[in-house]
Design a protein around this motif. Structure first.
Motif, PDB file in Angstrom:
ATOM      1  N   ASN A  83     -11.722  -2.616   1.447  1.00  0.00           N
ATOM      2  CA  ASN A  83     -11.520  -2.049   0.110  1.00  0.00           C
ATOM      3  C   ASN A  83     -12.550  -0.952  -0.135  1.00  0.00           C
ATOM      4  O   ASN A  83     -13.535  -0.826   0.600  1.00  0.00           O
ATOM      5  CB  ASN A  83     -11.663  -3.122  -0.966  1.00  0.00           C
ATOM      6  N   HIS A  85     -14.169   0.272  -3.834  1.00  0.00           N
ATOM      7  CA  HIS A  85     -14.162   0.171  -5.300  1.00  0.00           C
ATOM      8  C   HIS A  85     -15.531   0.606  -5.825  1.00  0.00           C
ATOM      9  O   HIS A  85     -16.437  -0.224  -5.960  1.00  0.00           O
ATOM     10  CB  HIS A  85     -13.852  -1.272  -5.731  1.00  0.00           C
ATOM     11  N   ASN A  88     -17.563  -1.458  -8.367  1.00  0.00           N
ATOM     12  CA  ASN A  88     -17.728  -2.894  -8.158  1.00  0.00           C
ATOM     13  C   ASN A  88     -19.095  -3.427  -8.542  1.00  0.00           C
ATOM     14  O   ASN A  88     -19.255  -4.624  -8.753  1.00  0.00           O
ATOM     15  CB  ASN A  88     -17.459  -3.247  -6.688  1.00  0.00           C
TER      16      ASN A  88
ATOM     17  N   ASP B  52       4.083  -2.434  -5.575  1.00  0.00           N
ATOM     18  CA  ASP B  52       3.888  -1.300  -4.672  1.00  0.00           C
ATOM     19  C   ASP B  52       4.375  -1.772  -3.297  1.00  0.00           C
ATOM     20  O   ASP B  52       3.708  -2.543  -2.623  1.00  0.00           O
ATOM     21  CB  ASP B  52       2.385  -0.968  -4.655  1.00  0.00           C
ATOM     22  N   ALA B  72       1.574  -5.257  -3.188  1.00  0.00           N
ATOM     23  CA  ALA B  72       0.638  -5.487  -4.294  1.00  0.00           C
ATOM     24  C   ALA B  72       1.327  -5.248  -5.628  1.00  0.00           C
ATOM     25  O   ALA B  72       2.233  -4.407  -5.732  1.00  0.00           O
ATOM     26  CB  ALA B  72      -0.567  -4.548  -4.171  1.00  0.00           C
ATOM     27  N   PHE B  77      -3.213  -8.111  -4.347  1.00  0.00           N
ATOM     28  CA  PHE B  77      -2.757  -7.510  -3.090  1.00  0.00           C
ATOM     29  C   PHE B  77      -2.558  -8.655  -2.096  1.00  0.00           C
ATOM     30  O   PHE B  77      -3.375  -9.570  -2.046  1.00  0.00           O
ATOM     31  CB  PHE B  77      -3.837  -6.550  -2.574  1.00  0.00           C
ATOM     32  N   PHE B  79      -1.262  -9.507   2.137  1.00  0.00           N
ATOM     33  CA  PHE B  79      -0.635  -9.089   3.387  1.00  0.00           C
ATOM     34  C   PHE B  79      -0.454 -10.308   4.262  1.00  0.00           C
ATOM     35  O   PHE B  79      -1.140 -11.316   4.105  1.00  0.00           O
ATOM     36  CB  PHE B  79      -1.454  -8.011   4.121  1.00  0.00           C
ATOM     37  N   LEU B 101      -3.283 -13.269   3.369  1.00  0.00           N
ATOM     38  CA  LEU B 101      -4.387 -13.155   2.421  1.00  0.00           C
ATOM     39  C   LEU B 101      -3.884 -12.739   1.047  1.00  0.00           C
ATOM     40  O   LEU B 101      -2.954 -11.942   0.924  1.00  0.00           O
ATOM     41  CB  LEU B 101      -5.339 -12.065   2.923  1.00  0.00           C
ATOM     42  N   ALA B 103      -5.780 -10.967  -2.348  1.00  0.00           N
ATOM     43  CA  ALA B 103      -7.024 -10.331  -2.789  1.00  0.00           C
ATOM     44  C   ALA B 103      -6.841  -9.804  -4.208  1.00  0.00           C
ATOM     45  O   ALA B 103      -5.714  -9.552  -4.647  1.00  0.00           O
ATOM     46  CB  ALA B 103      -7.397  -9.182  -1.854  1.00  0.00           C
ATOM     47  N   ASP B 104      -7.965  -9.642  -4.917  1.00  0.00           N
ATOM     48  CA  ASP B 104      -7.930  -9.055  -6.257  1.00  0.00           C
ATOM     49  C   ASP B 104      -7.806  -7.538  -6.160  1.00  0.00           C
ATOM     50  O   ASP B 104      -8.626  -6.896  -5.499  1.00  0.00           O
ATOM     51  CB  ASP B 104      -9.239  -9.348  -7.002  1.00  0.00           C
ATOM     52  N   VAL B 105      -6.818  -6.976  -6.850  1.00  0.00           N
ATOM     53  CA  VAL B 105      -6.664  -5.518  -6.844  1.00  0.00           C
ATOM     54  C   VAL B 105      -7.831  -4.839  -7.566  1.00  0.00           C
ATOM     55  O   VAL B 105      -8.298  -3.779  -7.159  1.00  0.00           O
ATOM     56  CB  VAL B 105      -5.314  -5.124  -7.489  1.00  0.00           C
ATOM     57  N   GLU B 106      -8.336  -5.482  -8.621  1.00  0.00           N
ATOM     58  CA  GLU B 106      -9.387  -4.846  -9.431  1.00  0.00           C
ATOM     59  C   GLU B 106     -10.677  -4.603  -8.655  1.00  0.00           C
ATOM     60  O   GLU B 106     -11.391  -3.635  -8.904  1.00  0.00           O
ATOM     61  CB  GLU B 106      -9.691  -5.722 -10.660  1.00  0.00           C
ATOM     62  N   THR B 107     -10.980  -5.506  -7.708  1.00  0.00           N
ATOM     63  CA  THR B 107     -12.252  -5.400  -6.980  1.00  0.00           C
ATOM     64  C   THR B 107     -12.086  -5.338  -5.462  1.00  0.00           C
ATOM     65  O   THR B 107     -13.047  -5.026  -4.757  1.00  0.00           O
ATOM     66  CB  THR B 107     -13.157  -6.627  -7.270  1.00  0.00           C
ATOM     67  N   GLY B 108     -10.909  -5.672  -4.968  1.00  0.00           N
ATOM     68  CA  GLY B 108     -10.724  -5.746  -3.518  1.00  0.00           C
ATOM     69  C   GLY B 108     -11.239  -7.027  -2.894  1.00  0.00           C
ATOM     70  O   GLY B 108     -11.184  -7.182  -1.673  1.00  0.00           O
ATOM     71  N   ALA B 109     -11.761  -7.945  -3.704  1.00  0.00           N
ATOM     72  CA  ALA B 109     -12.340  -9.178  -3.148  1.00  0.00           C
ATOM     73  C   ALA B 109     -11.249 -10.075  -2.561  1.00  0.00           C
ATOM     74  O   ALA B 109     -10.273 -10.376  -3.238  1.00  0.00           O
ATOM     75  CB  ALA B 109     -13.108  -9.937  -4.237  1.00  0.00           C
ATOM     76  N   PRO B 110     -11.398 -10.505  -1.312  1.00  0.00           N
ATOM     77  CA  PRO B 110     -10.435 -11.438  -0.708  1.00  0.00           C
ATOM     78  C   PRO B 110     -10.634 -12.831  -1.290  1.00  0.00           C
ATOM     79  O   PRO B 110     -11.759 -13.327  -1.334  1.00  0.00           O
ATOM     80  CB  PRO B 110     -10.785 -11.409   0.783  1.00  0.00           C
TER      81      PRO B 110
END
Lengths: 357, 357
Positions: A83, A85, A88, B52, B72, B77, B79, B101, B103-110
């Protein structure tokens, strides 16, 4: 998550967590990792045409991007999840987080799952330094480092160990970031100057490295800052709408990139017309195209990060993990005695007899 | 791999291994999972335009394919990594293996990493049954199941629980596969007939399901086998060069698919011209397009498997794992007290002072 052995059943997947990656890098030494990953990248770039390459898949949102970066040769498939961000930090989270996988092409079996946040910082720095070693003037000794965030220490040390940089001039819009970088680099054999502007930092250096994080079309480096013979390592301009170099800088000399179809969309080159000349760096490594042609020429490495670098880094880390016996075995896919009878996995408890209400 | 708790620091990732997924499915009941995943797929398909979407990325090799399937919405998100290697049995490996997986779209955190081999079988069967519930004749009771491999039990039970199928007619080129399927389905309330050919199996049924594995342009179902009013659930024709239905079958009635851009490349539809009419199934669910229009019409669901189904299945399994407290916390990305100081993670041992030789 059963044992610490590396080779067990045909379906074992080794997992290297962040803590284990820290142990691995400590055992091997960060410099050895930087140099080793650069060597591995060079090896793999020399096999460029053996790889099935595609531009990464990016999922953009208001505050960032999530990407998958796949690549394969006829033996191994790899991908990275990563990612970006920039905001963050307000959540106490890193700007960039990543993990990745190596799998067997012959069977599709996943073999090696690893953290790639630390590893991405190492491979990005290794790639930058490898490019500079080939493209910057020989005997380059000084570098401006613009953007002093999470990746900056890795860039500094890779350029020290791979290019021979001894003098660093730092600038960041956040002075605390530069102070952190300077503190982390104490005792590392680098002469460090804190600067109050980009213009001050880049004055007279051999190499300019930009590694800023804002997701915006920024203009960190303008043509009047660039002196004859400089090499510019542009790392932070790496997705659509995120650039660091004024387009005039790209017009001053020769521009090199990793994988042209991706760089034209994501790199600082996104500002330029489709026929703007660029050379893929692997062709320089392979001796097929010229790199720097004179001491006065300005060279630009418009780096965006390419899946082959992660492939190389994953291979290096897998081998290092095996060397030190670091990593856990996880059961990511079934180790099924009868692969045609997936249902049999559920069988012992006959729980599947339960019917939905 | 530290604790069994589900919500800890902002950066925890829950991992559900194959063994833990088996426990999860046993605790929840397979039927509940099949019905629950079908419900979740229906919910998510009704939000189709919020996603998306992209066709999956496929890496083809001589014996198989490795794919990444991302998708997402504005919150999450996901995959899936999945392979398809029909000859894997020679290595004692499953044909299809998968993990994925959220993951959070806002932060990319898995947030949630899970086995998806078992889960893919569940979601594929749930998707097939959901489509048949809407497209097959009401009160369909009999189904031919052609291809009796790893996914067939899941198809049988999903059609029992979601469509109301009570009679199954089995055929596989390998009689041992049919015997295994029949044995696994004993006591499940299904009347089972073993057949000696596809033609015998499909005679007079309400629904034909094909779920064969060969990576080839096969012709499992030909027009003369198809009777008025039948619904055909084509599951195994799912990548370029891998089809199951004679093109004449597709011309007999109405064809429905998941995501048209992907299905035209991967589905049985790959045999048809680019303007061959097809309806995306979500439009039927949403009431925007007609499904079956008469009792005599032949309907075909040309299924290839779409990322949104995995998104739905991952969400279902994440919630179920939380419900039962199943799963481990893994350190896939750094839980770093100072996210701007990635280098600091390596600091305590000063191992980075080591220089490369």
């Amino acid at each position: 998550m059963r044992s610490n052995r590396h080779t067990a059943s045909p379906l074992s997947t080794t997992f290297v967590s962040v803590s284990n990656m820290v142990r691995l890098i400590q055992r091997k030494g960060l410099s050895t990792c930087l140099v080793g990953v650069a060597d591995r990248i060079e090896q793999e770039f020399l096999r460029w045409e053996a790889f099935d390459k595609s531009a990464r898949i990016a999922c953009h949102s208001a505050d960032g991007v999530v990407e998958l970066m796949p690549i394969a040769d006829d033996q191994q498939f790899s991908f990275k999840y990563v990612n970006g961000h920039p905001k963050n930090h307000r959540f106490g989270l890193p700007t960039v987080m990543a993990f990745g996988l190596l799998a067997d092409v012959e069977t599709g079996a996943p073999r090696f799952l690893s953290e790639l946040t630390l590893t991405t910082a190492i491979r990005t720095a290794a790639m930058s330094a490898l490019a500079a070693k080939k493209l910057a003037r020989p005997n380059s000794r000084s570098m401006a480092l613009i953007g002093n965030g999470a990746q900056s220490e890795f860039q500094a040390l890779a350029f020290r160990d791979i290019v021979g940089i001894r003098e660093l001039r730092l600038f960041d819009v956040d002075p605390a970031a530069s102070a952190k970088l300077a503190a982390n680099l104490q005792g590392q054999g680098l002469e460090i100057t804190l600067c109050t502007s980009t213009a001050e930092a880049v004055k007279g250096v051999d190499i300019i490295t930009t590694v800023t994080a804002d997701k915006t079309n920024a203009t960190i480096i303008t043509p009047e800052m660039v002196e004859p013979g400089m090499h510019i390592n542009g790392v932070g301009g790496d997705c659509p709408g995120k650039t660091e170099l004024h387009r005039g800088v790209l017009e001053m000399g020769a521009v090199f990139c990793e994988f042209e179809p991706q760089s034209r969309i994501e790199g600082d080159m996104q500002q330029m017309p489709a026929d703007f000349p660029v050379t893929e760096f692997w062709e320089v490594l392979a001796g097929r195209k010229a790199g720097r042609v004179s001491a006065e020429q300005v060279t630009v490495f418009d780096s965006v990060g390419f899946a082959l670098e992660d492939f190389a880094a994953l291979c290096f880390m897998r081998d290092a993990a095996a060397e030190f016996g670091i990593g856990e075995q996880i059961e990511l896919v079934p180790n099924n005695p009868d692969p045609k009878n997936l249902f049999g996995l559920l069988g012992s408890q006959r729980a599947q007899l339960k019917r939905a209400a």
